[in-house]
Design a protein around this motif. Sequence first.
Motif, PDB file in Angstrom:
ATOM      1  N   MET A   1     -20.512 -44.040   1.181  1.00  0.00           N
ATOM      2  CA  MET A   1     -21.254 -45.151   0.735  1.00  0.00           C
ATOM      3  C   MET A   1     -22.923 -44.848   0.792  1.00  0.00           C
ATOM      4  N   ASP A   2     -23.621 -45.178  -0.424  1.00  0.00           N
ATOM      5  CA  ASP A   2     -25.112 -44.749  -0.313  1.00  0.00           C
ATOM      6  C   ASP A   2     -25.791 -45.707   0.503  1.00  0.00           C
ATOM      7  N   SER A   3     -27.066 -45.497   0.849  1.00  0.00           N
ATOM      8  CA  SER A   3     -27.905 -46.348   1.653  1.00  0.00           C
ATOM      9  C   SER A   3     -28.067 -47.572   1.349  1.00  0.00           C
ATOM     10  N   LYS A   4     -28.313 -47.782  -0.303  1.00  0.00           N
ATOM     11  CA  LYS A   4     -28.782 -49.255  -0.718  1.00  0.00           C
ATOM     12  C   LYS A   4     -27.367 -50.010  -0.345  1.00  0.00           C
ATOM     13  N   ASN A   5     -26.235 -49.601  -0.586  1.00  0.00           N
ATOM     14  CA  ASN A   5     -25.051 -50.034  -0.339  1.00  0.00           C
ATOM     15  C   ASN A   5     -24.762 -50.524   1.122  1.00  0.00           C
ATOM     16  N   VAL A   6     -25.141 -49.608   2.021  1.00  0.00           N
ATOM     17  CA  VAL A   6     -25.063 -49.806   3.396  1.00  0.00           C
ATOM     18  C   VAL A   6     -25.818 -50.956   3.891  1.00  0.00           C
ATOM     19  N   LEU A   7     -27.191 -51.119   3.454  1.00  0.00           N
ATOM     20  CA  LEU A   7     -28.063 -51.975   3.733  1.00  0.00           C
ATOM     21  C   LEU A   7     -27.586 -53.466   3.115  1.00  0.00           C
ATOM     22  N   GLU A   8     -27.097 -53.377   2.122  1.00  0.00           N
ATOM     23  CA  GLU A   8     -26.604 -54.451   1.592  1.00  0.00           C
ATOM     24  C   GLU A   8     -25.293 -55.275   2.328  1.00  0.00           C
ATOM     25  N   LYS A   9     -24.489 -54.246   2.702  1.00  0.00           N
ATOM     26  CA  LYS A   9     -23.487 -54.783   3.335  1.00  0.00           C
ATOM     27  C   LYS A   9     -24.017 -55.317   4.818  1.00  0.00           C
ATOM     28  N   LEU A  10     -24.748 -54.680   5.480  1.00  0.00           N
ATOM     29  CA  LEU A  10     -25.267 -54.848   6.789  1.00  0.00           C
ATOM     30  C   LEU A  10     -26.019 -56.073   6.686  1.00  0.00           C
ATOM     31  N   ASN A  11     -26.890 -56.445   5.750  1.00  0.00           N
ATOM     32  CA  ASN A  11     -27.626 -57.860   5.546  1.00  0.00           C
ATOM     33  C   ASN A  11     -26.541 -58.672   5.309  1.00  0.00           C
ATOM     34  N   SER A  12     -25.612 -58.696   4.498  1.00  0.00           N
ATOM     35  CA  SER A  12     -24.705 -59.539   4.111  1.00  0.00           C
ATOM     36  C   SER A  12     -24.038 -60.222   5.623  1.00  0.00           C
ATOM     37  N   LEU A  13     -23.837 -59.369   6.312  1.00  0.00           N
ATOM     38  CA  LEU A  13     -23.302 -60.046   7.759  1.00  0.00           C
ATOM     39  C   LEU A  13     -24.244 -60.845   8.387  1.00  0.00           C
ATOM     40  N   ASN A  14     -25.294 -60.781   8.182  1.00  0.00           N
ATOM     41  CA  ASN A  14     -26.312 -61.934   8.884  1.00  0.00           C
ATOM     42  C   ASN A  14     -26.181 -63.167   8.657  1.00  0.00           C
ATOM     43  N   LYS A  15     -25.410 -63.476   7.485  1.00  0.00           N
ATOM     44  CA  LYS A  15     -25.396 -65.022   6.981  1.00  0.00           C
ATOM     45  C   LYS A  15     -24.904 -65.952   8.133  1.00  0.00           C
ATOM     46  N   ASN A  16     -25.522 -66.991   8.623  1.00  0.00           N
ATOM     47  CA  ASN A  16     -25.116 -68.152   9.379  1.00  0.00           C
ATOM     48  C   ASN A  16     -25.078 -67.409  10.956  1.00  0.00           C
ATOM     49  N   THR A  17     -25.985 -66.424  11.411  1.00  0.00           N
ATOM     50  CA  THR A  17     -26.064 -65.765  12.512  1.00  0.00           C
ATOM     51  C   THR A  17     -27.502 -65.628  13.229  1.00  0.00           C
ATOM     52  N   LEU A  18     -27.464 -65.325  14.200  1.00  0.00           N
ATOM     53  CA  LEU A  18     -28.982 -65.337  15.096  1.00  0.00           C
ATOM     54  C   LEU A  18     -29.836 -64.329  14.234  1.00  0.00           C
ATOM     55  N   MET A  19     -29.162 -63.370  13.521  1.00  0.00           N
ATOM     56  CA  MET A  19     -29.991 -62.614  12.879  1.00  0.00           C
ATOM     57  C   MET A  19     -30.646 -63.277  11.553  1.00  0.00           C
ATOM     58  N   GLU A  20     -29.977 -64.154  10.921  1.00  0.00           N
ATOM     59  CA  GLU A  20     -30.448 -65.136   9.662  1.00  0.00           C
ATOM     60  C   GLU A  20     -31.598 -65.934  10.465  1.00  0.00           C
ATOM     61  N   THR A  21     -31.282 -66.548  11.451  1.00  0.00           N
ATOM     62  CA  THR A  21     -32.525 -67.423  12.116  1.00  0.00           C
ATOM     63  C   THR A  21     -33.448 -66.653  12.521  1.00  0.00           C
ATOM     64  N   LEU A  22     -33.706 -65.486  12.851  1.00  0.00           N
ATOM     65  CA  LEU A  22     -34.861 -64.676  13.024  1.00  0.00           C
ATOM     66  C   LEU A  22     -35.391 -63.767  11.774  1.00  0.00           C
ATOM     67  N   SER A  23     -34.854 -63.973  10.913  1.00  0.00           N
ATOM     68  CA  SER A  23     -35.061 -63.570   9.735  1.00  0.00           C
ATOM     69  C   SER A  23     -34.986 -61.845   9.695  1.00  0.00           C
ATOM     70  N   ILE A  24     -34.119 -61.470  10.385  1.00  0.00           N
ATOM     71  CA  ILE A  24     -33.886 -59.706  10.817  1.00  0.00           C
ATOM     72  C   ILE A  24     -33.428 -59.216   9.437  1.00  0.00           C
ATOM     73  N   ASN A  25     -34.071 -58.365   8.958  1.00  0.00           N
ATOM     74  CA  ASN A  25     -33.450 -57.661   7.684  1.00  0.00           C
ATOM     75  C   ASN A  25     -33.384 -56.113   7.843  1.00  0.00           C
ATOM     76  N   TYR A  26     -32.149 -55.371   7.425  1.00  0.00           N
ATOM     77  CA  TYR A  26     -32.050 -53.941   7.628  1.00  0.00           C
ATOM     78  C   TYR A  26     -32.725 -53.431   6.425  1.00  0.00           C
ATOM     79  N   ILE A  27     -33.712 -52.366   6.468  1.00  0.00           N
ATOM     80  CA  ILE A  27     -34.234 -51.958   5.506  1.00  0.00           C
ATOM     81  C   ILE A  27     -34.137 -50.453   5.238  1.00  0.00           C
ATOM     82  N   GLU A  28     -33.599 -49.768   6.047  1.00  0.00           N
ATOM     83  CA  GLU A  28     -33.505 -48.468   6.006  1.00  0.00           C
ATOM     84  C   GLU A  28     -32.465 -47.748   6.919  1.00  0.00           C
TER      85      GLU A  28
END
Length: 138
Positions: A1-28
């Motif tokens: 899986m290329d890095s763009k897809n990895v980041l999209e997948k990891l960021n999609s797991l943040n929905k309705n979690t503490l990570m979403e509340t804190l606006s954490i975003n995986y970028i690299e």
Amino acid sequence: MDSKNVLEKLNSLNKNTLMETLSINYIEVGEDYLVATMPVDKKVHQPMGILHGGASVALAESVGSAASLHFIDHSLGEVRGIEISANHVRSIREGMVKATARMVHRGRTTLLWEIRIEDEKDRLISLCKLTCIILERK
């Protein structure tokens, strides 16, 4: 899986979690590291108007756990954080912090991560260590 897809997948797991509340975003993502950002604003302040150490620790555990999730063979099991420590060396009132989780050790059942949280001028804010365990799937 290329890095763009990895980041999209990891960021999609943040929905309705503490990570979403804190606006954490995986970028690299790289061979042995993962980077995330978190804005520093009133929602992550402690009463003195600076970044709360607990928010820093939440960022560190989030990026280290996400890195573990990405780097393990999922047929082995699931990942859980089992210990985290943090040294807060500089305060920050506003802006963006960046957390870089780098693998220090990869064992059969444990992963050890060093997480550096830095400000926009690459100054160290917190230095954290996270140990994760790989649990067998049941």
